[in-house]
Design a protein around this motif. Sequence first.
Motif, short mmCIF file in Angstrom:
data_model
loop_
_atom_site.label_atom_id
_atom_site.label_comp_id
_atom_site.label_asym_id
_atom_site.label_seq_id
_atom_site.Cartn_x
_atom_site.Cartn_y
_atom_site.Cartn_z
N GLN A 45 0.84 -1.20 0.00
CA GLN A 45 0.00 0.00 0.00
C GLN A 45 0.88 1.26 0.00
O GLN A 45 0.61 2.20 -0.75
N VAL A 57 -4.96 0.85 -4.76
CA VAL A 57 -4.81 -0.22 -3.77
C VAL A 57 -5.85 -0.08 -2.67
O VAL A 57 -6.34 -1.08 -2.14
N ALA A 58 -6.24 1.15 -2.35
CA ALA A 58 -7.29 1.35 -1.34
C ALA A 58 -8.61 0.73 -1.81
O ALA A 58 -9.35 0.17 -1.00
#
Length: 136
Positions: A45, A57-58
């Motif tokens: 992340q 990525v979130a």
Amino acid sequence: MGLLDDVMGMAGLAGGAQSQQHAGAMGMLLEYINSPQVGGISGLQQMFQRKGLGGLVASWISTGQNLPISADQLQNVLHSDALQNIAAKTGMDQSQLASILSQMLPHVVDKLTPNGKVPEAGALSQMMKGLAAGQA
């Protein structure tokens, strides 16, 4: 159905003669993510955030829809030596590998972060052991 089957199916890579090659690439990707060089999902992340792609990525970690990533974006984030190493071990060229991993990685991260929670490094190691044993 295990983690490998789930991810391969979601990425549209299930079946065919190349599925074993793709499975090998996924296993090496998991080892890379869990390596000290990356530091697990939280380290991955941070790598994405440093490249301005934290939102991607979130989305994979959250419980919502996974945003796609291009092969070029993935190559920009991941260490090139790691990609070269995985490509050499799987017999793929680096651009082919990046394309396949760009399809797999959102699903891998999504599956490894149930309920939108990032596992601690030790928990990821346990998941990987289960995968290797065919139990994940």
